[in-house]
Scaffold this motif. Structure first.
Motif, PDB file in Angstrom:
ATOM      1  N   GLN A  12      82.293 -22.589  22.448  1.00 50.64           N
ATOM      2  CA  GLN A  12      82.225 -23.621  23.573  1.00 50.64           C
ATOM      3  C   GLN A  12      81.631 -25.000  22.621  1.00 50.64           C
ATOM      4  OE1 GLN A  12      83.864 -23.868  26.246  1.00 50.64           O
ATOM      5  NE2 GLN A  12      83.588 -26.049  26.349  1.00 50.64           N
ATOM      6  N   ASP A  16      83.406 -28.445  22.648  1.00 55.75           N
ATOM      7  CA  ASP A  16      82.813 -29.611  22.948  1.00 55.75           C
ATOM      8  C   ASP A  16      82.825 -30.709  21.909  1.00 55.75           C
ATOM      9  OD1 ASP A  16      82.565 -28.205  25.522  1.00 55.75           O
ATOM     10  OD2 ASP A  16      80.429 -27.877  25.369  1.00 55.75           O
ATOM     11  N   HIS A  43      73.501 -28.226  23.218  1.00 49.90           N
ATOM     12  CA  HIS A  43      74.208 -27.081  22.596  1.00 49.90           C
ATOM     13  C   HIS A  43      73.191 -26.470  21.752  1.00 49.90           C
ATOM     14  CE1 HIS A  43      77.444 -29.881  23.965  1.00 49.90           C
ATOM     15  NE2 HIS A  43      78.051 -28.599  24.012  1.00 49.90           N
TER      16      HIS A  43
END
Length: 194
Positions: A12, A16, A43
């Motif tokens: 992810q 992103d 993140h």
């Protein structure tokens, strides 16, 4: 490499990162060092191990050079996501080159009854760690699920990228919103008088 490990969190993070650039809308969410800091804060998997050890000692020091390196990495990650489905060989070449440039190193990890390999970078730059983790995660997805699991949203006004980790592997849209828009547009076109 059928038992390759990829963390959905790191996958992810790769998506992103690629989607910080919205080419159709002309939006770029990585134009400043502050935006890079916000991205990294959102993140945790993007953090080099040394940054995690230094938490509580103040904000990490990011420079315009860090920003330029991460923006260059974003181009590579986005190219991998865009090309994997149509040209897996080119996507593999991009991944391999990016891993080489980041000085990626596999590390054997153990937790409970499970062993796995994780790819890290011996360089202390945030871009090197981000490259090693995101590109190796995408490589693992390709190796375990196939290159067709990486793609670009089928929405007409969207070029966002995605990785399909679902069981059936039939994802075509980046979000439910794009899928819904396409369904509504198809319904309206069927219902419109000709």
């Amino acid at each position: 490499m059928r038992d390759a490990y990829y963390s959905p969190l790191v996958v992810q993070t790769a998506v992103d990162l690629a989607n910080t650039l919205r080419p159709i809308k002309g939006e770029d969410a990585l134009e400043t060092v502050e935006q890079l800091r916000d991205f990294l804060d959102g993140h945790p998997a993007a953090e080099p191990p040394s940054a995690a050890a230094n938490q509580g000692t103040g904000p990490r020091r990011l420079t315009r050079a860090d920003l330029a390196e991460v923006r260059a990495l974003r181009e590579t990650v986005r190219a991998v996501l865009e090309r994997a489905n149509t040209d897996a060989g080119e996507a593999a070449a991009l991944i391999n080159d990016g891993l080489r440039r980041s000085r990626a190193t596999p590390v054997l990890r153990h937790e409970g009854d499970r062993w796995w390999t994780e790819v890290t970078s011996d360089a202390d730059r945030c871009s090197a760690h981000l490259a090693a983790t995101t590109l190796s995660a995408l490589a693992s997805v390709i190796a375990t699920l196939g290159p067709a699991r990486l793609g670009v949203c089928a929405g007409q006004a969207c070029r966002a990228t995605f990785v399909d980790l679902s069981r059936n592997g039939s994802k075509q849209y980046c979000t439910r919103t794009c899928s819904h828009r396409a369904s509504v547009a198809a319904y309206r076109s069927r219902r419109s008088p000709r």
